[in-house]
Motif scaffolding. Structure first.
Motif, PDB file in Angstrom:
ATOM      1  N   HIS A  56       0.820  -1.215   0.000  1.00 45.51           N
ATOM      2  CA  HIS A  56       0.000   0.000   0.000  1.00 45.51           C
ATOM      3  C   HIS A  56       0.857   1.270   0.000  1.00 45.51           C
ATOM      4  O   HIS A  56       0.568   2.220  -0.747  1.00 45.51           O
ATOM      5  CB  HIS A  56      -0.920  -0.028   1.232  1.00 45.51           C
ATOM      6  CG  HIS A  56      -1.872   1.113   1.319  1.00 45.51           C
ATOM      7  ND1 HIS A  56      -3.050   1.157   0.601  1.00 45.51           N
ATOM      8  CD2 HIS A  56      -1.836   2.272   2.032  1.00 45.51           C
ATOM      9  CE1 HIS A  56      -3.693   2.282   0.878  1.00 45.51           C
ATOM     10  NE2 HIS A  56      -2.973   2.977   1.743  1.00 45.51           N
ATOM     11  N   PHE A  57       1.905   1.317   0.843  1.00 54.51           N
ATOM     12  CA  PHE A  57       2.675   2.565   1.003  1.00 54.51           C
ATOM     13  C   PHE A  57       3.979   2.574   0.199  1.00 54.51           C
ATOM     14  O   PHE A  57       4.633   3.615   0.103  1.00 54.51           O
ATOM     15  CB  PHE A  57       3.014   2.811   2.481  1.00 54.51           C
ATOM     16  CG  PHE A  57       1.806   3.120   3.338  1.00 54.51           C
ATOM     17  CD1 PHE A  57       1.220   4.383   3.315  1.00 54.51           C
ATOM     18  CD2 PHE A  57       1.252   2.167   4.172  1.00 54.51           C
ATOM     19  CE1 PHE A  57       0.113   4.678   4.106  1.00 54.51           C
ATOM     20  CE2 PHE A  57       0.145   2.451   4.962  1.00 54.51           C
ATOM     21  CZ  PHE A  57      -0.428   3.706   4.930  1.00 54.51           C
ATOM     22  N   GLU A  83      -5.784   7.259   5.514  1.00 53.67           N
ATOM     23  CA  GLU A  83      -4.703   6.267   5.672  1.00 53.67           C
ATOM     24  C   GLU A  83      -4.802   5.600   7.041  1.00 53.67           C
ATOM     25  O   GLU A  83      -4.543   4.398   7.177  1.00 53.67           O
ATOM     26  CB  GLU A  83      -3.324   6.917   5.512  1.00 53.67           C
ATOM     27  CG  GLU A  83      -3.066   7.523   4.146  1.00 53.67           C
ATOM     28  CD  GLU A  83      -3.012   6.500   3.004  1.00 53.67           C
ATOM     29  OE1 GLU A  83      -3.497   5.363   3.161  1.00 53.67           O
ATOM     30  OE2 GLU A  83      -2.491   6.873   1.933  1.00 53.67           O
ATOM     31  N   TRP A  86      -7.515   3.026   6.791  1.00 56.34           N
ATOM     32  CA  TRP A  86      -7.029   1.866   6.013  1.00 56.34           C
ATOM     33  C   TRP A  86      -6.184   0.958   6.906  1.00 56.34           C
ATOM     34  O   TRP A  86      -6.373  -0.268   6.942  1.00 56.34           O
ATOM     35  CB  TRP A  86      -6.208   2.339   4.800  1.00 56.34           C
ATOM     36  CG  TRP A  86      -5.711   1.170   3.992  1.00 56.34           C
ATOM     37  CD1 TRP A  86      -6.364   0.528   2.983  1.00 56.34           C
ATOM     38  CD2 TRP A  86      -4.470   0.445   4.205  1.00 56.34           C
ATOM     39  NE1 TRP A  86      -5.613  -0.543   2.535  1.00 56.34           N
ATOM     40  CE2 TRP A  86      -4.457  -0.612   3.268  1.00 56.34           C
ATOM     41  CE3 TRP A  86      -3.399   0.592   5.074  1.00 56.34           C
ATOM     42  CZ2 TRP A  86      -3.398  -1.515   3.175  1.00 56.34           C
ATOM     43  CZ3 TRP A  86      -2.343  -0.310   5.001  1.00 56.34           C
ATOM     44  CH2 TRP A  86      -2.353  -1.355   4.051  1.00 56.34           C
TER      45      TRP A  86
END
Ligand SMILES: CC(C)(COP(=O)(O)OP(=O)(O)OC[C@H]1O[C@@H](n2cnc3c(N)ncnc32)[C@H](O)[C@@H]1O)[C@@H](O)C(=O)NCCC(=O)NCCS
Ligand SMILES: Nc1ncnc2c1ncn2[C@@H]1O[C@H](COP(=O)(O)OP(=O)(O)OP(=O)(O)O)[C@@H](O)[C@H]1O
Length: 201
Positions: A56-57, A83, A86
């Protein structure tokens, strides 16, 4: 009918003294399950959660040794609520499952679940008594910023995402007032422990 075993949920805002109070319960022989420790375990290298975070990051979220760069993730999630959501949707089910496992293994007269988000998440369903460790916000900020070597603003940003002090206190069955020294906190934990033990006999 068998009584449900006593599980006390210990909560409080960042820097209020949850870990300090938890150590006092441990010193009295009580099993403590710590959601912050579990939250670290679920993102150890090679775990599915760390792989999802990496995906994701991107690679920048890992340290050179492939462990999670917690400082970087902290700066991202407390500045961006999407975020944060998430990350919580990923981690909280895994954290809850391990909390349940560890509570089942507890052998002491009663158990303590220490969690910063006990009241903000469904973790409060796992306990039958709520202990709030409380101190004025100025003390929370100075203790946490000193411990984490971050600015007061960084701590205030985290506090803004947590339950407000009065709302948390309103949910408490028992309160530990942590505006004195550590000996004073220990004395209060001992008093609470003696009350719990007396009711269990
Ligand atoms: C963002 C992360 C990587 C920062 O790690 P770092 O080592 O800097 O801090 P640490 O984990 O020790 O947390 C410090 C304190 O921040 C506060 N905090 C942590 N996560 C959250 C959150 N999701 N919401 C509000 N406060 C939080 C708590 O008071 C906690 O005790 C880490 O806190 C994390 O993974 N958070 C998401 C998981 C979570 O919700 N944990 C809370 C226990 S269920
Ligand atoms: N009564 C006290 N006197 C002096 N220092 C204290 C006291 N209580 C806690 N501290 C210190 O303040 C800091 C924050 O306490 P602690 O880590 O127990 O808070 P916490 O609620 O667990 O925080 P977090 O939500 O970030 O996990 C620690 O460095 C701790 O040693």
């Amino acid at each position: 009918m068998a009584q449900r075993p006593l599980i006390a949920g210990l909560t409080g805002g960042i820097g209020s003294g949850k870990s300090a109070a938890a150590s006092c319960f441990e010193a009295l022989g009580i099993s403590v399950v710590d959601a912050d420790i579990i939250a670290r375990d679920v993102v150890m290298p090679h775990t599915p959660c760390l792989e999802a975070i990496h995906k994701h990051f991107g690679s920048g979220i890992l340290n050179d040794d492939k462990s999670l760069n917690r400082h970087k993730l902290r700066n991202i999630i407390f500045a961006n609520s999407n975020e944060k959501r998430w990350l919580e949707e990923l981690l909280h089910p895994a954290i809850r499952a391990l909390i349940i496992d560890q509570l089942k293994q507890s052998q002491s007269a009663y158990s303590v679940l220490v969690s910063p988000l006990l009241l903000e998440t469904n973790q409060h369903e796992l306990v039958n008594r709520i202990i709030v460790v409380d101190c004025p916000e100025t003390i929370q900020i100075s203790r946490a910023s000193k411990r984490d070597k971050v600015t007061d603003e960084n701590i205030k940003a985290i506090m803004a995402t947590q339950l407000a002090r009065q709302a948390r206190l309103a949910k408490a069955d028992d309160v530990l007032h942590n505006d004195g020294d550590l000996n004073e906190l220990h004395r209060q934990v001992e008093t609470l422990h003696n009350r719990y033990m007396a009711n269990l006999i």
